[in-house]
Design an enzyme around this catalytic site. Structure first.
Site, PDB file in Angstrom:
ATOM      1  CB  ALA A 101      43.432  59.140  33.270  1.00  0.00           C
TER       2      ALA A 101
ATOM      3  CG  HIS B  23      40.571  41.148  42.619  1.00  0.00           C
ATOM      4  ND1 HIS B  23      39.656  40.258  43.116  1.00  0.00           N
ATOM      5  CD2 HIS B  23      40.096  42.380  42.879  1.00  0.00           C
ATOM      6  CE1 HIS B  23      38.656  40.945  43.653  1.00  0.00           C
ATOM      7  NE2 HIS B  23      38.909  42.236  43.527  1.00  0.00           N
TER       8      HIS B  23
ATOM      9  NE  ARG C  78      40.788  44.254  46.040  1.00  0.00           N
ATOM     10  CZ  ARG C  78      40.503  45.184  45.152  1.00  0.00           C
ATOM     11  NH1 ARG C  78      41.457  45.709  44.424  1.00  0.00           N
ATOM     12  NH2 ARG C  78      39.264  45.605  44.991  1.00  0.00           N
TER      13      ARG C  78
ATOM     14  CG  HIS D 219      42.273  43.679  39.525  1.00  0.00           C
ATOM     15  ND1 HIS D 219      41.207  43.763  38.665  1.00  0.00           N
ATOM     16  CD2 HIS D 219      42.047  44.598  40.482  1.00  0.00           C
ATOM     17  CE1 HIS D 219      40.378  44.691  39.111  1.00  0.00           C
ATOM     18  NE2 HIS D 219      40.879  45.221  40.200  1.00  0.00           N
TER      19      HIS D 219
ATOM     20  NE  ARG E 179      43.523  49.891  41.947  1.00  0.00           N
ATOM     21  CZ  ARG E 179      42.258  49.476  42.043  1.00  0.00           C
ATOM     22  NH1 ARG E 179      41.383  50.135  42.781  1.00  0.00           N
ATOM     23  NH2 ARG E 179      41.862  48.400  41.393  1.00  0.00           N
TER      24      ARG E 179
END
Ligand SMILES: Cc1cc2nc3c(=O)[nH]c(=O)nc-3n(C[C@H](O)[C@H](O)[C@H](O)COP(=O)(O)OP(=O)(O)OC[C@H]3O[C@@H](n4cnc5c(N)ncnc54)[C@H](O)[C@@H]3O)c2cc1C
Ligand code: SF4
Ligand code: FES
Lengths: 638, 261
Positions: free
Chosen positions: A44, A266, A330, A401, A435
């Site tokens: 980013a 995760h 997940r 994670h 996510r």
């Protein structure tokens, strides 16, 4: 405080285009009169810093590693999503938007997510032009693979090193601007504070990690791109240096921290091997395509895996979720592994592991086929654990994670502090409560290359050119405060090292605010974290001075912020009386044990205001989420 | 998994700062599990030093997954130790019980020691700044699939692009040559169509910057590739030599290159 998300009016698909037309522009000749600070040069930050410099702004960029090329973005393996539809499967901007909103369990802003999907294609073009060696088909076209949470193949990848190649691309663009003198890069420099002058962010305070020098830097706007905070758990897949300090210090200065309890654990990581482990290693989740997850049917079974007959093996995911089996999402896979171990079925020395077994796929497909698919992962596993996964089942356990929460930002990626922006994993924006794979790289680069270069101009165009000298009273005050604070930390001569406190914090967070949470446990955890905060103040063991490379001071400085963040995560998890995505409150589940959302009461972003830390409760501000384009549904994997 | 504690004698370079004289210090260490990583072993030693009120040993590391290139260390006379992995991927099972382990920083003039085992590798960044990029402003790229790249070429470029910038090649070379590192970047971009416009200028500038940084000449010993944790091949050095030569004889790089400071 009134939270204004500044979402532009108009239909979802037109918002961004219209907004780009409506934003104020800075005359190209005047851009060089503005200075921008970019803290963090991962995907980013490097993308933003390079793009600002290309536009003509003067940039000062900062990172704590010795080079921008080493930011933790480098470790991303799997890939990056885009709505190119090169595979002719009917992918589109709208489908990518929908998958991402749904994957986030309907806790993200529609407008932001749609914009993300819109710019996803530009990212791939940009990176290819930079020379990023994405995987290709024999005809020379780009190759795609599929990833969890989607029915189309839209993931672009560069072997198992996608993050590395994307970061090196952004780093090369940044390097060009450094050579041109448009970016001044400050490596091995850690941000300690944001400086506000007349209600606007006008600079930062930093510590040079080699000399210890505390310095002030002034600018017209400040951008934080400092990554996620998974290291609050101590053991995570993040790099050792990943920290929350920059975001937290901004929070202390008034920036709201949104959804801190949304964290992603995760499912397929290499388990902890003892008490001295420093970090956890991710094994690609693609392994669940061919591996079967199991534990012995008898609690505390100490036999070797190969000595346990078939009938005594409990393939719990296959039994519980006959349709999705080992391929549940997940969060579900992680929670179930924890549940089995908590019940006493865990395997390995620590009993905190489950088996991921390739025996049947090796029998069915042959060893060679498995080797071709997963050879490098198997090698990596063997390298770390000294056990051969072709012969013995792998042992895996979930690990922290990614953090969906972060600094609250409006549509322009500006925090509630005027002139202070947050991009990449450091903000809370696009992933809701969970996510999807391959979408963090997409978001970081979207923010850096294609969103903030426009939106920052809208702000700067309204600002005077005047620079504020760093001997301004606000800078001096901040310098003095930060020096005094570090001296106070250094003066502590107790018995607990920063690492000891961090490890304890991690254990508390993992046990009570990790994969599953209860009101009772969270209350308990809060007390424990407060006790640790007390220890940090009164019983910290320090050595050395500020005027040198002092790794003990670096750690202590970061741990202090994790201790405060930990408490806020707990409060946020307590407040959210529902389960959604990565946030699972045991009190709120369906009869089948799945996350049960409460859209009537909790379809909002929880944005917390700092009111003084330790003992003083933060204030909650709610940004209601409005869904005009998608229908909220319950996820099911049976 | 085996869980017997092993003992080691750790002999490690201690140097207070860039100006100070350094020396080897000896620390005995007990109860080390063979499954522990090398850096975790150092973490333990550091916690023990801190508990005694002594300054812990500074060393560089971050990802601990073999990808960021931050870890270094010259272990028993070899860059990144006895295996061809990065130091962070090395485990204590590679060392015998009661072994004496020597740990030193990268030794090379262009990588001065900052403290203990930490060295300054910013010379590598300046070499990339000199030309290790394709000039492409954000937003000006054509559709990604307009550039066709045969799979074999893309794979070869990917292999070269795998370099993690750790500097083991320099540390392993008796001349402290940076040719393997430089050639990896030059190769990646020379192989790809995107890199063609700036091809000659890139080779010339990166080599000029490399020389200005004080890296030594390459005598084709191959020690670099033998120690490279990412298996960057010597073929890249041969390619860099060709690139550089052909750039020099047909140079359209009219400006004199002024090295970055
Ligand atoms: C093992 C792993 C695998 C992953 N795989 C994938 C994947 O396949 N696909 C995907 O989409 N996502 C993946 N992710 C997630 C993704 O990699 C990250 O979310 C993303 O790269 C974060 O980028 P960033 O630029 O926001 O932050 P980072 O890359 O973490 O960069 C942070 C920057 O901030 C600097 N910084 C931090 N604090 C300070 C401070 N106080 N002062 C100064 N500088 C500071 C650092 O030096 C660094 O430059 C993965 C993550 C992990 C951990
Ligand atoms: S060529 Fe190999 S040894 Fe040299 S910097 Fe790159 S990865 Fe490290
Ligand atoms: S610590 Fe990142 S490569 Fe070793």
């Amino acid at each position: 405080m009134q939270l204004d998300s500044k979402i532009p009016a108009g239909s979802l698909a037109e918002k961004w285009t219209k907004h780009k037309f409506n934003v104020k522009l800075v005359n190209p000749a005047n851009k060089r009169k503005y200075d921008i600070i970019v803290v963090g040069t991962g995907l980013a930050g490097a993308a933003a810093a390079a793009s600002f410099a290309e536009l003509g702004y003067n940039v000062n960029a900062f990172c704590f590693q010795d080079s921008p090329r080493r930011a933790h973005s480098i470790a991303a393996q799997g890939g990056i999503n885009a709505a190119k539809n090169y595979t002719n499967e009917g992918d589109s901007v709208h489908r990518l938007f929908y998958d991402t909103i749904k994957g986030g369990d309907f806790r993200a802003r529609e407008a932001n997510v749609h914009r993300l999907a819109e710019v996803s294609n530009d990212i791939i073009d940009q990176c290819v032009a930079q020379g990023v060696p994405f995987a290709r088909e024999y005809g020379g076209l780009l190759d795609n693979r599929s990833f969890g949470g989607s029915l189309v193949s839209r993931t672009f990848y560069a072997k198992g090193q996608t993050g590395q190649q994307l970061l090196l691309g952004a780093y090369s663009a940044l390097s060009r601007q450094i050579a041109l003198g448009k970016v001044k890069m400050h490596t091995r420099t850690e941000m300690l504070d944001v400086v506000m002058v007349d209600g606007k962010a006008r600079g930062i305070i930093t510590r040079n990690l080699i000399t210890g020098k505390i310095e002030a830097h002034s600018a017209h706007a400040v951008v934080l791109a400092t990554g996620g905070y998974s290291n609050v758990y101590f053991l995570s897949t993040n790099a050792m240096g990943s920290n929350v300090t920059a975001a937290w210090r901004a929070h202390r200065k008034g920036a709201l921290f949104a959804n801190p309890s949304y964290t992603q654990i995760h499912p397929t990581c290499i388990p902890v091997h003892g008490t001295q482990q420093s970090k956890l290693t991710l094994m690609s989740e693609s392994l669940r395509n061919d591996g079967r997850v199991w534990v012995p049917r008898t609690k505390g079974d100490t036999r070797k895996a190969k000595d346990i007959p078939e009938a005594e093996r409990f393939y719990y995911l296959e039994e519980k979720y006959p349709t999705f089996g080992n391929l549940v999402p997940r969060d579900v896979a992680s929670r179930n592994a924890k549940y089995m171990c908590d019940q006493g079925y865990g395997v390995g020395a620590s009993k905190l592991a489950v088996y991921l077994d390739f025996k049947d796929s090796i029998k069915r497909l042959g060893k060679k086929a498995i080797e071709e698919k997963y050879g490098n992962l198997f090698d990596m596993y063997q390298q770390i654990t000294n056990s051969n996964p072709y012969e013995e089942p792998m042992m895996i356990y979930p690990a922290p994670h990614y953090t969906m929460g972060g600094l609250w930002v409006d549509y322009n990626l500006m925090t509630n502090l005027t002139g202070l922006y947050a991009i990449g994993e450091a903000n809370f924006s696009d992933h809701g409560a969970n996510r999807l794979g391959a979408s963090a790289l997409m978001q970081g680069l979207a923010d850096g290359y294609f969103v903030i270069p426009y939106t920052i101009g809208d702000y700067l165009a309204t600002q005077k050119y005047d620079k504020i000298p760093t001997d301004h009273p606000e800078f001096k005050k901040a310098l003095d405060e930060n020096k005094a604070h570090l001296e106070s930390i250094l003066s502590r001569k107790g018995t607990k090292t920063p690492d000891e406190i961090h490890i304890e914090l991690g254990r508390i967070m993992m046990n009570y605010c990790g994969m599953s949470r209860t009101a009772e446990g969270l209350q308990e955890a809060r007390k424990k974290v407060q006790q640790l905060q007390h220890d940090f103040k009164n019983n910290l063991k320090m050595v050395g001075t500020n005027d040198e490379l002092n790794i003990t001071l670096e750690k202590a400085n970061r741990v202090e912020d994790f201790l405060e963040l930990g408490e806020l995560m707990i409060l946020d998890a307590l407040n959210r009386n529902e389960s959604c995505g990565g946030h699972f409150r045991e009190e709120y589940q369906t009869p089948e044990g799945e996350a049960l959302r409460n859209d009537n009461d909790f379809a909002y972003v929880a944005a917390w205001e700092y009111t003084g830390g330790a003992g003083k409760d933060p204030v909650l501000h709610k940004e209601e989420l409005e869904f005009e384009n998608v229908k909220l549904t319950q996820r099911s994997y049976k | 998994m085996e869980h017997t504690g092993r003992s080691y004698t750790i002999k490690v370079w201690r140097q207070k700062n860039a100006q100070a004289q350094g020396s080897i210090q000896t620390y005995p260490l007990k109860d080390i599990s063979p499954d522990m990583s090398f850096l975790e072993m150092l973490d333990i030693l550091n916690e023990q030093l801190l508990q005694k009120g002594e300054d812990p040993i500074a060393f560089d590391h971050d990802c601990r997954e073999g990808i960021c290139g931050m870890c270094s260390l010259f272990i028993n006379g070899r860059a990144h130790g006895p295996l061809t992995t990065t130091t962070c991927q090395l485990h204590m099972r590679s060392f015998e019980n009661n072994e004496t382990i020597f740990i030193e920083p990268w030794r090379a003039k262009p990588f001065p020691v900052i403290k203990d085992l930490v060295v300054d590798r910013t010379a590598f960044d300046r070499i990339i700044q000199a030309g290790g990029y394709v000039t492409v402003r954000t937003g000006s790229a054509p559709d990604a699939n307009e550039i066709l790249i045969p799979k074999a070429i893309a794979d070869e470029a990917m292999d070269a692009a795998s370099c993690i910038g750790c500097g083991a090649c320099v540390a392993a070379c008796k001349n402290a040559s940076a040719m393997l590192f430089v050639s990896a970047k030059v190769s990646q971009l020379a192989l790809l169509p995107q890199g063609q416009s700036e091809r000659k200028q890139r080779a010339e500038r990166m080599v000029a910057q490399m020389d200005a940084e004080g890296f030594g000449a390459c005598t084709n010993t191959g020690a670099c590739a033998a120690e490279c944790p990412k298996q960057i091949s010597l073929v890249n050095i041969a390619r860099l030599n060709r690139e550089y030569l052909s750039a020099k004889i047909s140079s359209d790089n009219v400006e004199e290159y002024v090295p970055i400071k």
